[in-house]
Structures are given as C-alpha cells and as structure tokens.
Motif scaffolding. Structure first.
Motif, PDB file in Angstrom:
ATOM      1  N   ALA A 241       1.760  -5.164   3.048  1.00  0.00           N
ATOM      2  CA  ALA A 241       2.761  -4.206   3.515  1.00  0.00           C
ATOM      3  C   ALA A 241       2.252  -2.792   3.315  1.00  0.00           C
ATOM      4  O   ALA A 241       1.426  -2.519   2.441  1.00  0.00           O
ATOM      5  N   THR A 242       2.760  -1.890   4.125  1.00  0.00           N
ATOM      6  CA  THR A 242       2.465  -0.464   3.980  1.00  0.00           C
ATOM      7  C   THR A 242       3.753   0.305   3.756  1.00  0.00           C
ATOM      8  O   THR A 242       4.792  -0.027   4.341  1.00  0.00           O
ATOM      9  N   ASN A 243       3.678   1.325   2.920  1.00  0.00           N
ATOM     10  CA  ASN A 243       4.836   2.190   2.669  1.00  0.00           C
ATOM     11  C   ASN A 243       4.814   3.426   3.575  1.00  0.00           C
ATOM     12  O   ASN A 243       5.445   4.424   3.273  1.00  0.00           O
ATOM     13  N   THR A 244       4.102   3.352   4.687  1.00  0.00           N
ATOM     14  CA  THR A 244       4.016   4.519   5.563  1.00  0.00           C
ATOM     15  C   THR A 244       5.398   4.999   5.992  1.00  0.00           C
ATOM     16  O   THR A 244       6.320   4.208   6.186  1.00  0.00           O
ATOM     17  N   SER A 245       5.516   6.311   6.160  1.00  0.00           N
ATOM     18  CA  SER A 245       6.768   6.904   6.615  1.00  0.00           C
ATOM     19  C   SER A 245       6.698   7.341   8.070  1.00  0.00           C
ATOM     20  O   SER A 245       7.699   7.772   8.625  1.00  0.00           O
ATOM     21  N   SER A 246       5.517   7.233   8.696  1.00  0.00           N
ATOM     22  CA  SER A 246       5.402   7.738  10.070  1.00  0.00           C
ATOM     23  C   SER A 246       4.320   7.069  10.902  1.00  0.00           C
ATOM     24  O   SER A 246       4.358   7.165  12.135  1.00  0.00           O
ATOM     25  N   LEU A 247       3.351   6.405  10.286  1.00  0.00           N
ATOM     26  CA  LEU A 247       2.218   5.867  11.038  1.00  0.00           C
ATOM     27  C   LEU A 247       2.569   4.529  11.680  1.00  0.00           C
ATOM     28  O   LEU A 247       3.501   3.839  11.262  1.00  0.00           O
TER      29      LEU A 247
ATOM     30  N   GLU B 170       0.859  -1.196   0.000  1.00  0.00           N
ATOM     31  CA  GLU B 170       0.000   0.000   0.000  1.00  0.00           C
ATOM     32  C   GLU B 170       0.886   1.235   0.000  1.00  0.00           C
ATOM     33  O   GLU B 170       1.761   1.373   0.859  1.00  0.00           O
ATOM     34  N   ALA B 171       0.674   2.126  -0.965  1.00  0.00           N
ATOM     35  CA  ALA B 171       1.492   3.335  -1.104  1.00  0.00           C
ATOM     36  C   ALA B 171       0.603   4.553  -1.313  1.00  0.00           C
ATOM     37  O   ALA B 171       0.837   5.379  -2.193  1.00  0.00           O
ATOM     38  N   ALA B 172      -0.437   4.649  -0.502  1.00  0.00           N
ATOM     39  CA  ALA B 172      -1.371   5.771  -0.592  1.00  0.00           C
ATOM     40  C   ALA B 172      -0.837   6.954   0.215  1.00  0.00           C
ATOM     41  O   ALA B 172       0.182   6.879   0.893  1.00  0.00           O
ATOM     42  N   THR B 173      -1.557   8.066   0.128  1.00  0.00           N
ATOM     43  CA  THR B 173      -1.205   9.279   0.861  1.00  0.00           C
ATOM     44  C   THR B 173      -1.094   8.998   2.361  1.00  0.00           C
ATOM     45  O   THR B 173      -1.802   8.153   2.901  1.00  0.00           O
ATOM     46  N   GLU B 174      -0.199   9.731   3.038  1.00  0.00           N
ATOM     47  CA  GLU B 174       0.084   9.513   4.459  1.00  0.00           C
ATOM     48  C   GLU B 174      -1.061  10.044   5.314  1.00  0.00           C
ATOM     49  O   GLU B 174      -0.963  11.086   5.969  1.00  0.00           O
ATOM     50  N   ASN B 175      -2.160   9.274   5.301  1.00  0.00           N
ATOM     51  CA  ASN B 175      -3.370   9.636   6.043  1.00  0.00           C
ATOM     52  C   ASN B 175      -3.916   8.370   6.686  1.00  0.00           C
ATOM     53  O   ASN B 175      -4.198   7.382   5.996  1.00  0.00           O
ATOM     54  N   LEU B 176      -4.030   8.372   8.009  1.00  0.00           N
ATOM     55  CA  LEU B 176      -4.380   7.154   8.739  1.00  0.00           C
ATOM     56  C   LEU B 176      -5.724   6.590   8.307  1.00  0.00           C
ATOM     57  O   LEU B 176      -5.834   5.389   8.019  1.00  0.00           O
ATOM     58  N   GLU B 177      -6.752   7.432   8.248  1.00  0.00           N
ATOM     59  CA  GLU B 177      -8.084   6.934   7.904  1.00  0.00           C
ATOM     60  C   GLU B 177      -8.106   6.331   6.498  1.00  0.00           C
ATOM     61  O   GLU B 177      -8.721   5.291   6.267  1.00  0.00           O
ATOM     62  N   LEU B 178      -7.425   7.004   5.560  1.00  0.00           N
ATOM     63  CA  LEU B 178      -7.373   6.494   4.193  1.00  0.00           C
ATOM     64  C   LEU B 178      -6.660   5.141   4.143  1.00  0.00           C
ATOM     65  O   LEU B 178      -7.144   4.194   3.512  1.00  0.00           O
TER      66      LEU B 178
ATOM     67  N   ILE C  79       3.895  14.207   8.823  1.00  0.00           N
ATOM     68  CA  ILE C  79       4.861  13.413   9.586  1.00  0.00           C
ATOM     69  C   ILE C  79       5.134  14.069  10.937  1.00  0.00           C
ATOM     70  O   ILE C  79       5.135  13.401  11.984  1.00  0.00           O
ATOM     71  N   LEU C  80       5.354  15.374  10.934  1.00  0.00           N
ATOM     72  CA  LEU C  80       5.622  16.077  12.191  1.00  0.00           C
ATOM     73  C   LEU C  80       4.433  15.994  13.147  1.00  0.00           C
ATOM     74  O   LEU C  80       4.609  15.822  14.364  1.00  0.00           O
ATOM     75  N   GLU C  81       3.235  16.100  12.612  1.00  0.00           N
ATOM     76  CA  GLU C  81       2.051  16.004  13.470  1.00  0.00           C
ATOM     77  C   GLU C  81       1.932  14.599  14.066  1.00  0.00           C
ATOM     78  O   GLU C  81       1.531  14.438  15.222  1.00  0.00           O
ATOM     79  N   ALA C  82       2.307  13.584  13.261  1.00  0.00           N
ATOM     80  CA  ALA C  82       2.297  12.213  13.782  1.00  0.00           C
ATOM     81  C   ALA C  82       3.338  12.050  14.889  1.00  0.00           C
ATOM     82  O   ALA C  82       3.088  11.376  15.897  1.00  0.00           O
ATOM     83  N   PHE C  83       4.509  12.671  14.719  1.00  0.00           N
ATOM     84  CA  PHE C  83       5.532  12.647  15.766  1.00  0.00           C
ATOM     85  C   PHE C  83       5.008  13.314  17.037  1.00  0.00           C
ATOM     86  O   PHE C  83       5.167  12.794  18.150  1.00  0.00           O
ATOM     87  N   HIS C  84       4.433  14.496  16.855  1.00  0.00           N
ATOM     88  CA  HIS C  84       3.968  15.284  18.005  1.00  0.00           C
ATOM     89  C   HIS C  84       2.908  14.520  18.785  1.00  0.00           C
ATOM     90  O   HIS C  84       2.924  14.487  20.025  1.00  0.00           O
ATOM     91  N   ASP C  85       1.980  13.894  18.047  1.00  0.00           N
ATOM     92  CA  ASP C  85       0.925  13.115  18.698  1.00  0.00           C
ATOM     93  C   ASP C  85       1.483  11.833  19.317  1.00  0.00           C
ATOM     94  O   ASP C  85       1.109  11.454  20.433  1.00  0.00           O
ATOM     95  N   GLY C  86       2.386  11.175  18.581  1.00  0.00           N
ATOM     96  CA  GLY C  86       2.874   9.873  19.027  1.00  0.00           C
ATOM     97  C   GLY C  86       3.778   9.944  20.245  1.00  0.00           C
ATOM     98  O   GLY C  86       3.719   9.078  21.126  1.00  0.00           O
TER      99      GLY C  86
END
Length: 282
Positions: A115-121, A88-96, A243-250
């Motif tokens: 597999a997912t190509n996520t860079s931050s989730l 999966e190589a969709a936009t970096e959006n959790l719900e999507l 990505i930064l927002e995912a870091f901040h939340d995580g």
C-alpha cells in the motif's frame, strides 16, 4: 483478515503515526527508514504520543508499553520478508516512491499486500512498479494519524477485490472510518481541500486580509476547526505545493495552478511548522 505483521516505510510524521496505530491495534510492526537517527526520532514521537494518550486515559500504561514492544525498527528492507502488508509513507515524490516500492516488491513474499500513503499521486502508476500489481492499493491516512479518524482507500486500475476488502478490514481494525475513492489526483478530500487552501493563499497574496483575519473568517464563518493558512503550515507548504503541481499536471487545468506566493515561500524555505516559519511563526 489474515494480517499479523505490518511493515511501514518511513519514520516521519505519517509513518510513525501509522506504526503507532497498528501497534496499538495489536499488529507486529517493522518500521523502516534510511538511518538509525531517523528511526529514533520517529520512535521518540511514538513514545510521546502514547504518553499523551495514557495521560488522557485513552490507553492504559500496559497498552502503551505493549505497543512500543510491538514495533521493531530497521534500515534493511530484508526485514520485510515475513510481513503480510507494507505501507509506504515516504515523502510525496514520485521517483522516490517508485524506487522504494521496487525495493519492497523485491523483498516481500508473493501474497504480501503493498500500500501507499500517497495523498495525490496515481495509485495505478505506482502499482505498475511492483510485481503482481493486483495486490497494490492506496491507504491515505490523515495527519495527525493517531487523532484523525479517516482513511481514504484508493483502488488502482489493477487492484483486486480481495485487496480492497483487506484494506477496508484493516481500517476497521485500527479504529478508522474508510471511504473508497477512485484513482484521480487528490482523490476526494484533497481534491476539495487543497484548492480551497490555495485560494486562501491567493486572497492573502492580494492583500485582501491578514492571515489571522482569513483564518478567523473561515473558522467562524464556515465552522472550520482550523483556518486554511494555519492548516497549510501544519501540512507543510512544500507538501501542499507538490500536491497542487500534481493536480495541475494530472488534470491539465489552470484552476489548479499554485499561488505564486506559495512557490516563493517554499523556495525561501518557509515551509510552515516544521521549519518554524510559514504564514505564522512557530
């Protein structure tokens, strides 16, 4: 490695690059996107990239033509019923991503690796959306996929040893070097890189130096091949912000807060190369 057929979800920058390298390696590839127009754009990029590799004598014309023949396109997830691996190589959006992975899980065979190509989730969180989550793993390719030689392999809490071994073997088959990372926001490379880019934006925001001087300083002073603000434009400022927002939340740590200027530029539609304007004009 019992892999012959690979599915790729998303024909954008990352997806078409992943499809290309898999086809060049001899896999049959099914490339999925929401519209024929998106698929044609993606395949147009693949053709241009392959032509460039032929002109540089990286590939022969026969190899490039064979790679094109190995890529089939579709807008129907039912086309994935016989694939051995889906990336999966969709936009970096959790719900999507969760929605896509649920659709994939409903169509693929029981032993298909997902597999997912996520860079931050969170790979663990994404794995929970599929049946048999032990077959789920993160495969973080880097942009541009045909050029960058690294893949981060990210194990979720549920990922089996067999799935991990298959991912490492795939990386070798497509000519990449793999490193294994734990499931934390940003994994290894982006955990180090993205805060550095954010700090460069803070420096620019404070008027300490021009974008050109910041990038020149980091290229010549730190031997980086591209300056951090030019790299931000290449990545996409919206992706960088996500990505930064995912870091901040995580991590719940203020050191990962996005630069206010980054948020403002994204709100204005200044997303970097893909929009024609970011820290530079294109």
């Amino acid at each position: 490695m019992n892999l012959q057929n690979i599915g790729v979800i998303g024909a954008g920058t990352m997806g078409n690059g992943i499809a290309q390298i898999c086809a060049v390696a001899g896999f049959s590839v099914t490339l999925i996107d929401v519209s024929d127009a998106a698929l044609e754009r993606g395949m147009g990029t693949v053709r241009k990239n392959l032509e460039r590799q032929v002109s540089k004598e990286v590939l022969t014309s026969a190899q490039a033509n064979r790679a094109i023949e190995l890529i089939q396109t579709s807008t129907d997830y039912a086309s994935l019923q016989n694939v051995d691996l889906v990336i999966e190589a969709a936009t970096e959006n959790l719900e999507l991503k969760l929605r896509i992975l649920q659709q994939v899980s409903a169509q693929v065979k029981a032993d298909c690796v997902i597999a997912t190509n996520t860079s931050s989730l969170s790979v663990t969180q994404l794995a929970a959306s599929v049946s048999q989550p032990d077959r789920f793993i993160g495969l973080h390719f880097f942009n541009p996929v045909p050029v960058m030689t690294l893949i981060e392999v990210i194990r979720g809490l549920q990922t089996s040893d067999a799935t991990h071994a298959l991912a490492l073997a795939l990386a070798e088959r497509v000519g990449k070097t793999a490193i294994t990372a734990g499931n934390r926001p940003g994994f290894v490379v982006n955990r180090i890189l993205v805060p550095m880019i954010n700090e460069a934006i803070m420096v620019f925001q404070e008027g300490l130096a021009s974008a050109e001087d910041i990038d020149t300083g980091m290229r010549l002073g730190c031997n980086q091949p591209i300056g951090p603000l030019a790299l931000a434009d290449l990545i996409g400022l919206d992706t960088l912000l996500a990505i930064l927002e995912a870091f901040h939340d995580g991590f719940n740590d203020s050191k990962y807060r996005p630069a206010p200027l980054l948020k403002e530029m994204v709100a204005a539609g200044y997303l970097g190369r893909k929009s024609g304007r970011g820290f530079y004009s294109y």
